[in-house]
Design a protein around this motif. Structure first.
Motif, PDB file in Angstrom:
ATOM      1  N   MET A   1       0.848  -1.185   0.000  1.00  0.00           N
ATOM      2  CA  MET A   1       0.000   0.000   0.000  1.00  0.00           C
ATOM      3  C   MET A   1       0.890   1.244   0.000  1.00  0.00           C
ATOM      4  SD  MET A   1      -2.071   1.804   3.148  1.00  0.00           S
ATOM      5  CE  MET A   1      -0.725   1.510   4.215  1.00  0.00           C
ATOM      6  N   GLN A   2       0.741   2.086  -0.940  1.00  0.00           N
ATOM      7  CA  GLN A   2       1.370   3.403  -0.906  1.00  0.00           C
ATOM      8  C   GLN A   2       0.314   4.390  -0.412  1.00  0.00           C
ATOM      9  OE1 GLN A   2       4.463   3.760  -0.603  1.00  0.00           O
ATOM     10  NE2 GLN A   2       5.193   4.688  -2.470  1.00  0.00           N
ATOM     11  N   ASN A   3      -0.640   4.710  -1.265  1.00  0.00           N
ATOM     12  CA  ASN A   3      -1.726   5.608  -0.906  1.00  0.00           C
ATOM     13  C   ASN A   3      -3.052   4.935  -1.213  1.00  0.00           C
ATOM     14  OD1 ASN A   3      -0.015   7.750  -0.240  1.00  0.00           O
ATOM     15  ND2 ASN A   3       0.049   8.453  -2.349  1.00  0.00           N
ATOM     16  N   SER A   4      -3.980   5.074  -0.320  1.00  0.00           N
ATOM     17  CA  SER A   4      -5.323   4.574  -0.532  1.00  0.00           C
ATOM     18  C   SER A   4      -6.283   5.626   0.025  1.00  0.00           C
ATOM     19  CB  SER A   4      -5.493   3.246   0.201  1.00  0.00           C
ATOM     20  OG  SER A   4      -6.802   2.765   0.059  1.00  0.00           O
ATOM     21  N   THR A   5      -7.353   5.891  -0.666  1.00  0.00           N
ATOM     22  CA  THR A   5      -8.306   6.890  -0.196  1.00  0.00           C
ATOM     23  C   THR A   5      -9.447   6.202   0.544  1.00  0.00           C
ATOM     24  OG1 THR A   5      -9.529   6.841  -2.285  1.00  0.00           O
ATOM     25  CG2 THR A   5      -7.768   8.484  -2.072  1.00  0.00           C
ATOM     26  N   PHE A   6     -10.133   6.979   1.352  1.00  0.00           N
ATOM     27  CA  PHE A   6     -11.326   6.490   2.036  1.00  0.00           C
ATOM     28  C   PHE A   6     -12.365   7.600   2.047  1.00  0.00           C
ATOM     29  CE2 PHE A   6      -8.821   8.368   5.467  1.00  0.00           C
ATOM     30  CZ  PHE A   6      -9.757   9.102   6.173  1.00  0.00           C
ATOM     31  N   GLU A   7     -13.602   7.195   2.264  1.00  0.00           N
ATOM     32  CA  GLU A   7     -14.695   8.147   2.345  1.00  0.00           C
ATOM     33  C   GLU A   7     -15.759   7.592   3.285  1.00  0.00           C
ATOM     34  OE1 GLU A   7     -17.839  10.517  -0.543  1.00  0.00           O
ATOM     35  OE2 GLU A   7     -16.095   9.543  -1.416  1.00  0.00           O
ATOM     36  N   GLY A   8     -16.255   8.444   4.158  1.00  0.00           N
ATOM     37  CA  GLY A   8     -17.341   8.074   5.050  1.00  0.00           C
ATOM     38  C   GLY A   8     -16.894   7.813   6.476  1.00  0.00           C
ATOM     39  N   PRO A   9     -17.802   8.055   7.425  1.00  0.00           N
ATOM     40  CA  PRO A   9     -17.472   7.881   8.839  1.00  0.00           C
ATOM     41  C   PRO A   9     -17.179   6.433   9.219  1.00  0.00           C
ATOM     42  CG  PRO A   9     -19.791   8.456   8.577  1.00  0.00           C
ATOM     43  CD  PRO A   9     -19.157   8.589   7.230  1.00  0.00           C
ATOM     44  N   THR A  10     -17.845   5.482   8.578  1.00  0.00           N
ATOM     45  CA  THR A  10     -17.608   4.071   8.891  1.00  0.00           C
ATOM     46  C   THR A  10     -16.201   3.665   8.475  1.00  0.00           C
ATOM     47  OG1 THR A  10     -19.957   3.614   8.618  1.00  0.00           O
ATOM     48  CG2 THR A  10     -18.467   1.724   8.530  1.00  0.00           C
ATOM     49  N   ALA A  11     -15.798   4.071   7.294  1.00  0.00           N
ATOM     50  CA  ALA A  11     -14.449   3.747   6.809  1.00  0.00           C
ATOM     51  C   ALA A  11     -13.391   4.405   7.690  1.00  0.00           C
ATOM     52  CB  ALA A  11     -14.288   4.197   5.355  1.00  0.00           C
ATOM     53  N   PHE A  12     -13.619   5.671   8.056  1.00  0.00           N
ATOM     54  CA  PHE A  12     -12.659   6.373   8.911  1.00  0.00           C
ATOM     55  C   PHE A  12     -12.513   5.665  10.257  1.00  0.00           C
ATOM     56  CE2 PHE A  12     -11.998   9.528  12.320  1.00  0.00           C
ATOM     57  CZ  PHE A  12     -10.691   9.881  12.013  1.00  0.00           C
ATOM     58  N   ALA A  13     -13.624   5.359  10.906  1.00  0.00           N
ATOM     59  CA  ALA A  13     -13.579   4.703  12.219  1.00  0.00           C
ATOM     60  C   ALA A  13     -12.866   3.353  12.125  1.00  0.00           C
ATOM     61  CB  ALA A  13     -14.985   4.534  12.786  1.00  0.00           C
ATOM     62  N   GLN A  14     -13.118   2.602  11.059  1.00  0.00           N
ATOM     63  CA  GLN A  14     -12.465   1.303  10.909  1.00  0.00           C
ATOM     64  C   GLN A  14     -10.963   1.461  10.705  1.00  0.00           C
ATOM     65  OE1 GLN A  14     -14.037  -1.690  11.460  1.00  0.00           O
ATOM     66  NE2 GLN A  14     -11.891  -2.325  11.577  1.00  0.00           N
ATOM     67  N   LEU A  15     -10.564   2.472   9.967  1.00  0.00           N
ATOM     68  CA  LEU A  15      -9.129   2.713   9.777  1.00  0.00           C
ATOM     69  C   LEU A  15      -8.442   3.053  11.103  1.00  0.00           C
ATOM     70  CD1 LEU A  15      -9.202   4.644   6.407  1.00  0.00           C
ATOM     71  CD2 LEU A  15      -8.047   2.455   6.842  1.00  0.00           C
ATOM     72  N   ILE A  16      -9.115   3.820  11.954  1.00  0.00           N
ATOM     73  CA  ILE A  16      -8.539   4.144  13.270  1.00  0.00           C
ATOM     74  C   ILE A  16      -8.441   2.874  14.114  1.00  0.00           C
ATOM     75  CG2 ILE A  16      -8.889   5.430  15.419  1.00  0.00           C
ATOM     76  CD1 ILE A  16      -7.921   7.145  13.010  1.00  0.00           C
ATOM     77  N   ARG A  17      -9.502   2.059  14.130  1.00  0.00           N
ATOM     78  CA  ARG A  17      -9.463   0.786  14.869  1.00  0.00           C
ATOM     79  C   ARG A  17      -8.292  -0.066  14.394  1.00  0.00           C
ATOM     80  NH1 ARG A  17     -14.836   0.645  13.093  1.00  0.00           N
ATOM     81  NH2 ARG A  17     -16.176   1.555  14.681  1.00  0.00           N
ATOM     82  N   ASP A  18      -8.196  -0.205  13.069  1.00  0.00           N
ATOM     83  CA  ASP A  18      -7.139  -1.042  12.497  1.00  0.00           C
ATOM     84  C   ASP A  18      -5.755  -0.489  12.809  1.00  0.00           C
ATOM     85  OD1 ASP A  18      -9.166  -2.605  11.421  1.00  0.00           O
ATOM     86  OD2 ASP A  18      -8.930  -1.841   9.375  1.00  0.00           O
ATOM     87  N   ALA A  19      -5.604   0.821  12.744  1.00  0.00           N
ATOM     88  CA  ALA A  19      -4.297   1.431  13.001  1.00  0.00           C
ATOM     89  C   ALA A  19      -3.857   1.220  14.450  1.00  0.00           C
ATOM     90  CB  ALA A  19      -4.331   2.922  12.663  1.00  0.00           C
ATOM     91  N   VAL A  20      -4.775   1.352  15.400  1.00  0.00           N
ATOM     92  CA  VAL A  20      -4.428   1.122  16.809  1.00  0.00           C
ATOM     93  C   VAL A  20      -4.068  -0.351  17.011  1.00  0.00           C
ATOM     94  CG1 VAL A  20      -5.281   1.161  19.195  1.00  0.00           C
ATOM     95  CG2 VAL A  20      -5.780   3.070  17.666  1.00  0.00           C
ATOM     96  N   ALA A  21      -4.839  -1.251  16.411  1.00  0.00           N
ATOM     97  CA  ALA A  21      -4.537  -2.681  16.518  1.00  0.00           C
ATOM     98  C   ALA A  21      -3.180  -2.992  15.887  1.00  0.00           C
ATOM     99  CB  ALA A  21      -5.648  -3.509  15.869  1.00  0.00           C
ATOM    100  N   ASP A  22      -2.899  -2.403  14.740  1.00  0.00           N
ATOM    101  CA  ASP A  22      -1.603  -2.608  14.078  1.00  0.00           C
ATOM    102  C   ASP A  22      -0.461  -2.066  14.930  1.00  0.00           C
ATOM    103  OD1 ASP A  22      -2.898  -3.791  11.953  1.00  0.00           O
ATOM    104  OD2 ASP A  22      -2.694  -2.060  10.606  1.00  0.00           O
ATOM    105  N   ALA A  23      -0.663  -0.901  15.545  1.00  0.00           N
ATOM    106  CA  ALA A  23       0.371  -0.320  16.411  1.00  0.00           C
ATOM    107  C   ALA A  23       0.700  -1.276  17.551  1.00  0.00           C
ATOM    108  CB  ALA A  23      -0.078   1.031  16.953  1.00  0.00           C
ATOM    109  N   ALA A  24      -0.331  -1.891  18.121  1.00  0.00           N
ATOM    110  CA  ALA A  24      -0.121  -2.849  19.212  1.00  0.00           C
ATOM    111  C   ALA A  24       0.606  -4.092  18.702  1.00  0.00           C
ATOM    112  CB  ALA A  24      -1.455  -3.230  19.837  1.00  0.00           C
ATOM    113  N   ALA A  25       0.164  -4.622  17.579  1.00  0.00           N
ATOM    114  CA  ALA A  25       0.748  -5.855  17.035  1.00  0.00           C
ATOM    115  C   ALA A  25       2.191  -5.659  16.575  1.00  0.00           C
ATOM    116  CB  ALA A  25      -0.108  -6.373  15.888  1.00  0.00           C
ATOM    117  N   GLN A  26       2.483  -4.483  16.019  1.00  0.00           N
ATOM    118  CA  GLN A  26       3.807  -4.225  15.455  1.00  0.00           C
ATOM    119  C   GLN A  26       4.779  -3.596  16.452  1.00  0.00           C
ATOM    120  OE1 GLN A  26       3.093  -1.825  11.991  1.00  0.00           O
ATOM    121  NE2 GLN A  26       1.731  -3.343  11.090  1.00  0.00           N
TER     122      GLN A  26
END
Length: 158
Positions: A1-26
């Motif tokens: 992944m270089q750049n990927s776009t998102f749109e909408g509150p559901t997509a944004f919230a999921q990206l934040i969830r995933d990013a926090v989970a990734d930060a913990a895992a990595q």
């Protein structure tokens, strides 16, 4: 992944969830969160707090930049409790001189970021492009320089 776009509150919230989970895992050592008020971040969710607990267990640092923190105690009580427990690794800063509509809305980590370029429409980008990561860090450092401490972990009364 270089750049990927998102749109909408559901997509944004999921990206934040995933990013926090990734930060913990990595084992990401540092995160910077920035938003006018964090109203629509999923900070009240148990899964986010659980991931933050895993992340925080090793010597970590979280910097949170906001125009104001008024919404967080009302909307995100789980996060407030987490903040109390981990206050020694969390630095909260207020930058009121920034216009709330112009305040950067982003989650930065050393190798990736999520940024709402149009917060009103929840449009943005998620990227691991090194140049983009560096530019966002510079922008957030500028907000940090113009900010002051805010949202203490505990409130001392008389």
């Amino acid at each position: 992944m270089q750049n990927s776009t998102f749109e909408g509150p559901t997509a944004f919230a999921q990206l934040i969830r995933d990013a926090v989970a990734d930060a913990a895992a990595q084992g990401v050592r540092e995160m910077v969160w920035s938003d006018a008020d964090f109203f629509d971040w999923p900070l009240c969710e148990k899964s986010v707090i659980d991931a933050l607990n895993v992340w925080a267990n090793r010597h970590r640092r979280l910097v949170i930049l906001a125009h104001n923190f008024d919404v967080i105690p009302r909307k995100h009580p789980r996060f407030v409790e987490w903040r109390r427990m981990w206050g020694h690794i969390v630095e909260c800063r207020v930058a009121k001189q920034w216009d709330a509509t112009e305040f950067p809305s982003a989650m930065w980590m050393p190798s990736t970021y999520v940024q709402r370029l149009d917060p009103a429409r929840f449009r943005g980008i998620v990227s691991n492009d090194a140049l983009g990561v560096a530019h966002l860090k510079e922008a957030l450092n500028e907000v940090h320089k113009q900010s002051s401490p805010g949202f203490p972990a505990t409130v001392l009364g008389l």
